[in-house]
Design a protein around this motif. Structure first.
Motif, mmCIF file in Angstrom:
data_model
loop_
_atom_site.group_PDB
_atom_site.id
_atom_site.type_symbol
_atom_site.label_atom_id
_atom_site.label_comp_id
_atom_site.label_asym_id
_atom_site.label_seq_id
_atom_site.Cartn_x
_atom_site.Cartn_y
_atom_site.Cartn_z
ATOM 1 N N TYR A 30 0.816 -1.212 0.000
ATOM 2 C CA TYR A 30 0.000 0.000 0.000
ATOM 3 C C TYR A 30 0.852 1.265 0.000
ATOM 4 O O TYR A 30 0.393 2.338 -0.391
ATOM 5 C CB TYR A 30 -0.959 -0.011 1.184
ATOM 6 N N LYS A 31 2.091 1.151 0.444
ATOM 7 C CA LYS A 31 2.991 2.304 0.391
ATOM 8 C C LYS A 31 3.546 2.508 -1.015
ATOM 9 O O LYS A 31 3.716 3.635 -1.472
ATOM 10 C CB LYS A 31 4.141 2.117 1.374
ATOM 11 N N GLN A 32 3.843 1.390 -1.709
ATOM 12 C CA GLN A 32 4.483 1.469 -3.013
ATOM 13 C C GLN A 32 3.509 1.320 -4.176
ATOM 14 O O GLN A 32 3.879 1.527 -5.324
ATOM 15 C CB GLN A 32 5.553 0.373 -3.124
ATOM 16 N N GLY A 33 2.266 0.945 -3.888
ATOM 17 C CA GLY A 33 1.273 0.808 -4.941
ATOM 18 C C GLY A 33 1.490 -0.439 -5.768
ATOM 19 O O GLY A 33 1.993 -1.449 -5.298
ATOM 20 N N SER A 34 1.155 -0.361 -7.038
ATOM 21 C CA SER A 34 1.205 -1.532 -7.904
ATOM 22 C C SER A 34 2.626 -1.959 -8.233
ATOM 23 O O SER A 34 2.832 -3.020 -8.822
ATOM 24 C CB SER A 34 0.454 -1.234 -9.224
#
Length: 199
Positions: A30-34
């Motif tokens: 969730y911090k770095q996304g996809s």
């Protein structure tokens, strides 16, 4: 391993390691996304945790076997304890290779994944060999662990082939937790073992 500490140590280790890695992976995603990408065996303290746990297990199993590989007549001494000893040594090697992977980059990561796969494969084989002359219930209980170990073995390969897959990584960690729960289930339900009173 057929006692309280022999089940509580590996069971707790698998559960703690699985829960920590599971939550860390979700938080990282969730911090770095996809563009999620996380080495399954990082960060640095995880290998140290594995090494310490395995050393503790080795000491317990050696004490249980009176530190004797062979009896006075040359026969094998407590073969089951030495099979457990072998399992701890294999997982300790994975911890050492995890530390090396931070130094040797991609080659180290490949060795780390290979050692993890090999450890769960041989753990499954060792527990399968535990089935000799056991009751039907005991055999079924140990076969559950064999299936769990082989599932982790296969999933470890998938984490190497798909390092950016959140599903594969989370599934891998979920299997680790399940693996640890087996030790607690056998400890309290099948063996009816209780916490030692110290008397």
């Amino acid at each position: 391993m057929g006692n309280f500490y022999g089940h509580i140590i590996p069971g707790s280790a698998f559960i703690l390691f699985g829960v920590w890695a599971y939550t860390n992976t979700i938080a990282s995603y969730y911090k770095q996304g996809s563009h999620h990408h996380r080495n399954v065996f990082a960060p640095f303290f995880e290998p140290l945790f594995k090494i310490v746990v395995c050393i503790s297990g080795v000491i317990i199993e050696c004490n249980s076997a009176s530190w004797l590989l062979f009896g006075p007549n040359g026969e094998g001494e407590k073969a089951n304890d030495w099979q457990h000893f072998t399992m701890y040594i294999l997982f300790m090697i994975t911890g050492i290779l995890d530390i090396m992977s931070h130094r040797f980059g991609k080659i180290g990561a490949q060795l780390s994944h290979f050692s993890y796969t090999a450890s769960f494969f041989f753990e499954s084989v060792l527990f399968y060999l535990h089935l000799h002359n056991r009751t039907v219930l005991d055999t079924q209980c140990h076969m559950l662990l064999v299936y769990s170990g082989m599932s982790i073995c296969i999933t470890t390969v998938l984490t190497y082939l798909h390092p950016s897959s959140l599903f594969v990584t989370v599934f891998f960690h979920s299997l680790l937790i399940h693996h640890g729960v087996w030790f607690f289930g056998v400890l309290f339900c099948y063996h009816h073992l209780k916490i030692p009173s110290g008397k």
